[in-house]
Design an enzyme around this catalytic site. Structure first.
Site, mmCIF file in Angstrom:
data_model
loop_
_atom_site.group_PDB
_atom_site.id
_atom_site.type_symbol
_atom_site.label_atom_id
_atom_site.label_comp_id
_atom_site.label_asym_id
_atom_site.label_seq_id
_atom_site.Cartn_x
_atom_site.Cartn_y
_atom_site.Cartn_z
ATOM 1 N N TYR A 55 0.822 -1.211 0.000
ATOM 2 C CA TYR A 55 0.000 0.000 0.000
ATOM 3 C C TYR A 55 0.857 1.263 0.000
ATOM 4 O O TYR A 55 0.413 2.300 -0.520
ATOM 5 C CB TYR A 55 -0.996 -0.033 1.163
ATOM 6 C CG TYR A 55 -2.070 -1.072 0.908
ATOM 7 C CD1 TYR A 55 -3.143 -0.798 0.077
ATOM 8 C CD2 TYR A 55 -1.971 -2.347 1.453
ATOM 9 C CE1 TYR A 55 -4.095 -1.759 -0.199
ATOM 10 C CE2 TYR A 55 -2.922 -3.322 1.186
ATOM 11 C CZ TYR A 55 -3.989 -3.019 0.353
ATOM 12 O OH TYR A 55 -4.925 -3.984 0.067
ATOM 13 N N GLN A 88 -16.024 2.567 -4.400
ATOM 14 C CA GLN A 88 -15.254 1.399 -3.995
ATOM 15 C C GLN A 88 -13.752 1.697 -4.074
ATOM 16 O O GLN A 88 -12.944 0.881 -3.633
ATOM 17 C CB GLN A 88 -15.584 0.217 -4.909
ATOM 18 C CG GLN A 88 -17.034 -0.238 -4.821
ATOM 19 C CD GLN A 88 -17.376 -1.227 -5.925
ATOM 20 O OE1 GLN A 88 -17.862 -0.854 -6.983
ATOM 21 N NE2 GLN A 88 -17.105 -2.495 -5.684
ATOM 22 N N ASN A 89 -13.398 2.837 -4.640
ATOM 23 C CA ASN A 89 -11.995 3.189 -4.830
ATOM 24 C C ASN A 89 -11.408 3.775 -3.549
ATOM 25 O O ASN A 89 -12.099 4.463 -2.799
ATOM 26 C CB ASN A 89 -11.857 4.189 -5.976
ATOM 27 C CG ASN A 89 -12.363 3.613 -7.287
ATOM 28 O OD1 ASN A 89 -12.331 2.404 -7.495
ATOM 29 N ND2 ASN A 89 -12.839 4.480 -8.167
ATOM 30 N N ASP A 91 -8.568 5.698 -3.696
ATOM 31 C CA ASP A 91 -7.807 6.902 -4.030
ATOM 32 C C ASP A 91 -8.592 8.155 -3.634
ATOM 33 O O ASP A 91 -9.731 8.073 -3.167
ATOM 34 C CB ASP A 91 -7.459 6.916 -5.526
ATOM 35 C CG ASP A 91 -8.707 6.872 -6.413
ATOM 36 O OD1 ASP A 91 -9.542 7.798 -6.313
ATOM 37 O OD2 ASP A 91 -8.848 5.920 -7.209
ATOM 38 N N HIS A 106 -14.451 1.127 0.810
ATOM 39 C CA HIS A 106 -13.329 0.204 1.030
ATOM 40 C C HIS A 106 -12.115 0.871 1.652
ATOM 41 O O HIS A 106 -11.006 0.358 1.568
ATOM 42 C CB HIS A 106 -12.956 -0.481 -0.293
ATOM 43 C CG HIS A 106 -14.040 -1.354 -0.819
ATOM 44 N ND1 HIS A 106 -14.158 -1.703 -2.160
ATOM 45 C CD2 HIS A 106 -15.105 -1.936 -0.191
ATOM 46 C CE1 HIS A 106 -15.240 -2.470 -2.321
ATOM 47 N NE2 HIS A 106 -15.806 -2.613 -1.147
ATOM 48 N N GLY A 177 -18.024 2.170 -13.929
ATOM 49 C CA GLY A 177 -16.739 1.492 -13.863
ATOM 50 C C GLY A 177 -16.638 0.391 -12.833
ATOM 51 O O GLY A 177 -15.570 0.178 -12.259
ATOM 52 N N THR A 178 -17.742 -0.308 -12.596
ATOM 53 C CA THR A 178 -17.679 -1.446 -11.679
ATOM 54 C C THR A 178 -18.471 -2.597 -12.273
ATOM 55 O O THR A 178 -19.499 -2.393 -12.921
ATOM 56 C CB THR A 178 -18.201 -1.090 -10.276
ATOM 57 O OG1 THR A 178 -18.151 -2.261 -9.445
ATOM 58 C CG2 THR A 178 -19.616 -0.550 -10.301
ATOM 59 N N SER A 179 -17.973 -3.797 -12.071
ATOM 60 C CA SER A 179 -18.542 -4.984 -12.712
ATOM 61 C C SER A 179 -19.812 -5.473 -12.043
ATOM 62 O O SER A 179 -20.457 -6.399 -12.531
ATOM 63 C CB SER A 179 -17.507 -6.113 -12.674
ATOM 64 O OG SER A 179 -17.191 -6.426 -11.323
#
Length: 235
Positions: A55, A88-89, A91, A106, A177-179
């Protein structure tokens, strides 16, 4: 008159245009590291130094990238909508683009926390840009080893209930941008009112079996958000 509530769920594809490696795509981070080693509590307990350094490497990448046009367009939507971004990112690109209401599911790469009490707000610290790395021996306020403020696989997602409440309140719900494969985040679409339209933005086909009214925009984040804005203007 109150602004319509626009709730946006973003995933790795949102940040991919900024140059941040995704985990699942070809050449992504999973090919370089085993998920069990760097993204589970068991991996951290086995080899905390490996995980902390993993990380640290990701954190050092942040100053070298900048928000994409998609990030900026989402921030601009706040002029006309009550926007909440559920991401979910890990950054900070949404923040740097100017979005003001962000829920991180997350964790956050620029924060560190206690190994013993990772979700205790009194233990969470923001890392300074000139002192980004966590080292073995760095202590949290409770005396335990500082660890990345990241929700690993198998750990509880503290903000998921808040995110579900936001999904229920949404007048419009957008997925970028998420599955829709990573739970519990993928389950948020189930909380959206049947009266609220859902927009799915992703350059790849999203496998989502549903009777919920939805519009697919098969484009990347920046082009997709630009098209979304045009569609919203027509409502």
């Amino acid at each position: 008159m109150a602004k319509p509530k626009l709730v946006i769920l973003t995933g790795a594809g949102m940040s991919a245009e900024s140059g941040i490696s995704t985990f699942r795509d070809s050449g992504g981070l999973w090919e370089q590291y085993r998920v069990e080693d760097v993204a589970t509590i068991e991996g951290y307990e086995r080899n905390p130094e490996l995980v902390i350094n993993f990380y640290n490497e990701r954190r050092r990448q942040l100053p070298t990238v900048k928000p994409c046009r998609g990030h900026e367009l989402l921030a601009e939507l706040e002029r006309d909508y009550d926007v909440t971004i559920v991401t979910q990112n890990v950054d900070d690109l949404h923040e740097r683009a100017g979005s003001t209401n962000i829920v991180h599911l997350h964790g956050e790469l620029m924060k560190a926390t206690s190994t013993l009490r990772p979700n205790d707000p009194s233990q969470i610290v923001t890392l300074a840009p000139d002192r980004m790395d966590i080292h073995m021996g760095d202590k949290a306020a409770d005396g335990s080893q500082l660890r990345p403020f990241i929700v690993w696989f198998g750990e509880a997602v503290p903000n998921i209930e808040r995110a579900a409440e936001l999904a229920m309140q949404a007048d419009i719900f957008v997925v970028i941008g998420t599955s829709l494969n990573v739970y519990p985040a993928a389950g948020l679409v189930q909380f959206v009112s049947h009266d609220a339209p859902i927009y799915l933005i992703d350059p790849k086909p999203v496998q989502w079996q549903t009777t919920h009214p939805h519009t697919v925009i098969q484009k990347g984040a920046s082009e997709g958000v630009a098209e979304l804005i045009e569609l919203l203007k027509q409502q």
